[in-house]
Design a protein around this motif. Structure first.
Motif, mmCIF file in Angstrom:
data_model
loop_
_atom_site.group_PDB
_atom_site.id
_atom_site.type_symbol
_atom_site.label_atom_id
_atom_site.label_comp_id
_atom_site.label_asym_id
_atom_site.label_seq_id
_atom_site.Cartn_x
_atom_site.Cartn_y
_atom_site.Cartn_z
ATOM 1 N N GLY A 180 0.780 -1.221 0.000
ATOM 2 C CA GLY A 180 0.000 0.000 0.000
ATOM 3 C C GLY A 180 0.820 1.284 0.000
ATOM 4 N N PHE A 181 2.158 1.169 0.174
ATOM 5 C CA PHE A 181 2.983 2.382 0.199
ATOM 6 C C PHE A 181 3.349 2.784 -1.222
ATOM 7 C CE2 PHE A 181 3.647 0.414 4.296
ATOM 8 C CZ PHE A 181 3.501 1.491 5.155
ATOM 9 N N CYS A 182 2.313 2.981 -2.032
ATOM 10 C CA CYS A 182 2.586 3.335 -3.405
ATOM 11 C C CYS A 182 2.688 4.850 -3.504
ATOM 12 C CB CYS A 182 1.465 2.813 -4.282
ATOM 13 S SG CYS A 182 1.931 2.748 -5.986
ATOM 14 N N GLU A 183 3.327 5.333 -4.560
ATOM 15 C CA GLU A 183 3.415 6.764 -4.761
ATOM 16 C C GLU A 183 2.011 7.380 -4.706
ATOM 17 O OE1 GLU A 183 5.296 4.598 -6.067
ATOM 18 O OE2 GLU A 183 7.333 5.354 -6.335
ATOM 19 N N THR A 184 1.937 8.520 -4.076
ATOM 20 C CA THR A 184 0.711 9.303 -3.841
ATOM 21 C C THR A 184 -0.169 8.753 -2.711
ATOM 22 O OG1 THR A 184 -0.872 8.232 -5.327
ATOM 23 C CG2 THR A 184 0.561 9.911 -6.322
ATOM 24 N N ALA A 185 0.181 7.606 -2.156
ATOM 25 C CA ALA A 185 -0.602 7.111 -1.022
ATOM 26 C C ALA A 185 -0.342 8.004 0.192
ATOM 27 C CB ALA A 185 -0.206 5.679 -0.696
ATOM 28 N N ILE A 186 -1.359 8.153 1.039
ATOM 29 C CA ILE A 186 -1.192 8.992 2.217
ATOM 30 C C ILE A 186 -0.913 8.127 3.442
ATOM 31 C CG2 ILE A 186 -2.363 10.589 3.781
ATOM 32 C CD1 ILE A 186 -3.668 11.773 1.289
ATOM 33 N N VAL A 187 0.179 8.452 4.124
ATOM 34 C CA VAL A 187 0.611 7.657 5.268
ATOM 35 C C VAL A 187 0.486 8.497 6.524
ATOM 36 C CG1 VAL A 187 2.488 6.315 6.253
ATOM 37 C CG2 VAL A 187 2.351 6.629 3.789
ATOM 38 N N GLU A 188 -0.067 7.915 7.568
ATOM 39 C CA GLU A 188 -0.065 8.617 8.842
ATOM 40 C C GLU A 188 0.768 7.813 9.817
ATOM 41 O OE1 GLU A 188 -3.895 9.380 10.568
ATOM 42 O OE2 GLU A 188 -2.982 9.897 12.481
ATOM 43 N N LYS A 189 1.727 8.484 10.432
ATOM 44 C CA LYS A 189 2.548 7.765 11.395
ATOM 45 C C LYS A 189 1.816 7.770 12.725
ATOM 46 C CE LYS A 189 7.199 7.618 13.191
ATOM 47 N NZ LYS A 189 8.566 8.030 12.895
ATOM 48 N N VAL A 190 1.601 6.595 13.271
ATOM 49 C CA VAL A 190 0.850 6.493 14.518
ATOM 50 C C VAL A 190 1.780 6.512 15.713
ATOM 51 C CG1 VAL A 190 -0.767 5.077 15.822
ATOM 52 C CG2 VAL A 190 -0.951 5.205 13.344
ATOM 53 N N GLY A 191 2.920 5.895 15.583
ATOM 54 C CA GLY A 191 3.854 5.897 16.699
ATOM 55 C C GLY A 191 4.978 4.932 16.463
ATOM 56 N N GLY A 192 5.702 4.704 17.542
ATOM 57 C CA GLY A 192 6.784 3.744 17.465
ATOM 58 C C GLY A 192 8.122 4.392 17.266
ATOM 59 N N GLY A 193 9.170 3.744 17.724
ATOM 60 C CA GLY A 193 10.506 4.275 17.576
ATOM 61 C C GLY A 193 11.267 3.449 16.577
ATOM 62 N N TYR A 194 11.878 2.372 17.063
ATOM 63 C CA TYR A 194 12.634 1.495 16.180
ATOM 64 C C TYR A 194 11.704 0.857 15.151
ATOM 65 C CZ TYR A 194 15.476 -2.471 14.736
ATOM 66 O OH TYR A 194 16.156 -3.401 14.014
ATOM 67 N N THR A 195 10.545 0.429 15.615
ATOM 68 C CA THR A 195 9.556 -0.130 14.710
ATOM 69 C C THR A 195 8.419 0.868 14.567
ATOM 70 O OG1 THR A 195 10.138 -2.269 15.629
ATOM 71 C CG2 THR A 195 8.207 -2.183 14.233
ATOM 72 N N VAL A 196 8.198 1.311 13.345
ATOM 73 C CA VAL A 196 7.216 2.366 13.087
ATOM 74 C C VAL A 196 5.835 1.743 12.887
ATOM 75 C CG1 VAL A 196 6.571 4.141 11.441
ATOM 76 C CG2 VAL A 196 8.968 3.739 11.954
ATOM 77 N N LEU A 197 4.842 2.353 13.533
ATOM 78 C CA LEU A 197 3.473 1.937 13.248
ATOM 79 C C LEU A 197 2.844 3.016 12.390
ATOM 80 C CD1 LEU A 197 1.906 0.623 16.566
ATOM 81 C CD2 LEU A 197 2.379 -0.655 14.484
#
Lengths: 696, 84
Positions: free
Chosen positions: B42-59
């Motif tokens: 789903g991380f295709c160009e133009t996709a919108i990503v929201e970072k929820v949290g996490g340090g070493y492992t990103v959610l």
């Protein structure tokens, strides 16, 4: 006419197995995390008119361009490359309706295969809760195939799906997406060559041509039959041309597909306003607490602590019932049958062996119930995120956590679960260390030894929990330590990446959890009823023959027997660990299954067939066991050392067989036996000798 | 010109988004097999990503799904920060 063959395909964790169970009435394992199904499963569904339809449940995959062994299963079955499976006539493609945007990517790939497809929009309830409305009719019209909304876990939409499946004619999708102009000529050229030179069916050839261009590793795409030289040449020359132009063809293809997905979604998705998304803040909060650097760990450790504590406290009563029940049964048999060899075989061989094992059933039930409960809530995947950092430090991905955790129940499902790991070295490392996680077969051994530590009195539940946690952590840290070592020596490679979908939080389905627990318990009882029962009888015979001169004591009889001979043969090797030949017999018999140790001890220490001795529970019998010079055999040090031996040693033939099957080589299983048992010996040697010096 | 440089400053690897921030994927860089897999997730160009949290492992949340990525994987994804 043969029954039509249907394949169930979809992304991981979209509910394929739940739907498969609903269609076929079978009980395939389902779970709330990605990668529960790692092999295909077949079953028969019946239409409303009783017409049989074969259904194949396939492991989930994000795309046909597979990267891990479980995903390859799906691609190979769909392309008709598996000899053991007929090529599916029709495909049921399942998507998570709340995630249509992402799942449609694969639907488009499946439509490219040119087979009749039925699209199932599963989890419609979740979509509705998330404020997503799907114009089903619209989607149906745009794709030109039947689209069926459904909630497989509640049985909704199953009848409609069966009706669609039993239709004589299913329309082929007329949906076409635009292959980027720069790539289209290559696709048609490859397609033609695949038809002419590799003798593929035209529509399959188109799908394969697209796959060859999406996945850079064309050997992997082609599978066991290598590409024809001409096809390979075409592929190579196109790739060369594009590379020279600086074009990333695979990215271009994936992007074009996604553009099409977005176009479709824009038409069929009707999103209500964002306020309907009211669950998000709660899920966000929960996620950030459960994966928090401090809170996350506190929760993780407490959950595991409660799990083990409940194994000891809750199981106590049913264990006592089973114990006294089996005791009554033994006595009844003893009273009802005339004295003789047959009676001894039943009471001292079969029944005493069974009693040693069946008594652990309540604890095993609790263990599986708790694991099932944690899985179905969605917590397990969050725990994997927590563990990813530690796993990363030793060179494994967070994905290795679930196989390792399953190995606490049994290494075999754990090793099968490694199929979700993409990187081969990563996967072999996980397989190598998985049996170090203390499985449930070790539980009976630990419990017996803990009981024997403090003979006669009752061991407080807290002490039991403490020792148990110690054994489990020794195994766990051992596994991590060896993973670290292997990733730096034998299986060096680039550190792996973790990409894992987080399942939604759910209230656990008690029905599913209980069913899984019962499945595991019955597997355990079947094992106890077959392997362990026959081994108990065999051991009794080995310990009872050849007969010592009449009037000899039990001790002399045992020494005189075949079992005694085997035990004495290995005694020199285990004496430095504080083990005598009787324990040696137990260690050898453990190769059938570790829990056999307990029944072996029951058989060996009850051989004299004296009614009085039989009434004394096993731990008291162990307490009375002596070396020939009169020293106590099961001192606390020896009990502890035996537990240590079981933590590290590789003593399970079924695991050896599974590792061979999964790695397709004898090197890895033999290496595993050697390094694990070697570690066990060295650790026990050091501990016993040091303990001995300290006067324990 | 100034808006151009403004835009550039907003382009960061996914790992550098703060929790709660959103970004639009504008490129995937690095090992091509990893990029292909990320696109499929789903991380295709133009996709919108929201970072929820996490340090070493990103959610993060993308295409309506929550996905965990460790930093090595998340470093492949370049995003443009967007407001709101």
């Amino acid at each position: 006419m043969r029954a039509p063959v249907y394949a169930l395909v979809g992304n991981p964790n979209c509910g394929k197995s739940t739907l498969f169970n609903a269609l076929t009435g079978l009980k395939q394992k389902v779970g709330n995390y990605p990668g529960v199904t790692v092999e295909k499963h077949e079953g028969i569904a019946y239409s409303q008119h009783g017409q049989a339809m074969k259904v194949i449940d396939l492991p989930g995959a994000y795309s046909l361009a597979s990267r891990s062994p479980d995903e390859a299963v799906m691609r190979d079955v769909l392309l008709g490359r598996r000899e053991d499976t007929p090529q599916p006539d029709r495909i049921v493609c399942i998507v998570d309706a709340s995630n249509l945007e992402r799942h449609l990517y694969q639907v488009l790939q499946i439509l490219d295969l040119g087979r009749p497809v039925i699209l199932v929009l599963n989890m419609m309830d979740l979509a509705e809760n998330a404020g997503v409305k799907i114009r089903v009719n619209y989607l149906e019209r745009m794709l030109g195939i039947p689209v069926i909304p459904c909630e497989a876990n509640k049985g909704r939409g199953i009848i409609e799906l069966k009706l669609a499946m039993s239709r004589h004619e299913l329309p082929l999708s007329k949906h076409r997406w635009d292959i980027p102009a720069a790539i289209a000529p290559a696709v048609s050229e490859l397609q033609a060559s695949l038809v002419d030179n590799d003798s593929k069916a035209p529509l399959i050839a188109r799908a394969e041509a697209l796959l060859l261009l999406t996945d850079n590793d064309h050997v992997r795409v082609a599978g066991s039959t290598p590409l024809h030289a001409k096809t390979e040449e075409i592929l190579r020359s196109w790739k060369q041309r594009w590379s020279a132009e600086g074009m990333d063809w695979s990215a271009l293809l994936v992007k074009a597909r996604f553009a099409e997905v977005q176009r479709l979604c824009a038409e069929v998705l009707e999103r209500r306003d964002a306020t309907a998304d009211s669950k998000r803040p709660f899920v966000d909060r929960l996620d950030s607490v459960l994966t928090h650097q401090i809170w996350g760990w506190l929760i993780f450790i407490s959950v595991m602590g409660i799990l083990f504590f409940s194994i000891f406290t809750l199981a106590e009563y049913p264990m006592n019932w089973i114990d006294s029940g089996m005791g009554l049964l033994t006595n009844w048999v003893r009273g009802a049958m005339p004295a003789g060899e047959l009676r001894d075989l039943i009471t001292d061989g079969a029944l005493s062996g069974m009693r040693g094992i069946v008594i652990f059933l309540p604890q095993i039930l609790i263990l599986f119930f708790s694991i099932g409960l944690l899985e179905s809530t969605g917590y397990m995947a969050r725990a994997a995120v927590m563990m990813d950092r530690i796993m990363g430090k030793v060179g494994l991905s967070g994905k290795a956590f679930i196989p390792l955790l399953s190995s606490y129940a049994c290494a075999i499902p754990g090793i099968l679960a490694t199929r979700t790991i993409e990187d081969r070295k990563d996967r072999i490392t996980t397989i190598l260390v998985a049996p170090l996680m203390s499985c449930s077969a070790r539980l009976p051994v630990y419990l017996l030894m803990i009981a024997a530590l403090v003979p006669g009195t009752h061991v407080p539940a807290l002490v039991e929990t403490g020792i148990m946690l110690l054994m489990y952590s020794l195994g766990t840290f051992g596994a991590l330590g060896y993973a670290w070592l292997f990733r730096r020596t034998l299986l060096k490679g680039t550190p792996s990446m973790m990409m894992m979908e987080m399942p939604a939080y759910q209230l656990p389905s008690l029905r599913i959890v209980v069913r899984q627990m019962l499945d595991r318990a019955s597997a355990f009882l079947v094992q106890a009823g077959t392997v362990i029962l026959s081994l108990s009888i065999l051991l009794w015979a080995l310990a009872a023959y050849p007969k010592a001169p009449p009037g000899s004591t039990a001790q002399i009889q045992l020494e005189h027997s075949y079992a005694g001979e085997v035990g004495r043969l290995i005694e020199p090797a285990i004496k430095p660990l504080g083990f005598n030949w009787q324990i040696g017999v137990g260690l050898v018999s453990s190769f059938a299954a570790r829990e056999v140790f307990v029944s072996t001890m029951s058989v060996i220490f009850n051989v004299e067939g004296n009614a009085k001795t039989n009434m004394i529970p096993l731990r008291d019998a162990l307490h009375q066991a002596r070396w020939s010079d009169g020293r106590r055999l099961f001192t606390p040090l020896v009990c502890f050392n035996l537990m240590l031996f079981y933590v590290f040693a590789m003593q399970c033939l079924s695991t050896v067989a599974v590792v061979y099957r999964e790695t397709k080589s004898w090197f890895w299983p033999l290496f595993q036996v050697f390094y694990m048992t070697g570690t066990a010996w060295v650790v026990c040697f050091v501990v016993y000798q040091l303990g001995h010096l300290a006067g324990l | 010109m100034s808006s151009e440089s403004q835009n550039r400053a907003d382009r960061v690897p996914l790992t550098q988004l703060l929790a709660g921030e959103k970004g639009r994927v504008y490129d995937l860089k690095g090992e091509s097999t990893v990029c292909a897999r990320l696109r499929e997730m789903g991380f295709c160009e133009t996709a919108i990503v929201e970072k929820v949290g996490g340090g070493y492992t990103v959610l993060c949340q993308v295409c309506g799904t929550r996905i965990a990525l460790n930093s090595r994987a998340a470093d492949h994804i370049l995003v443009e920060k967007i407001e709101g």
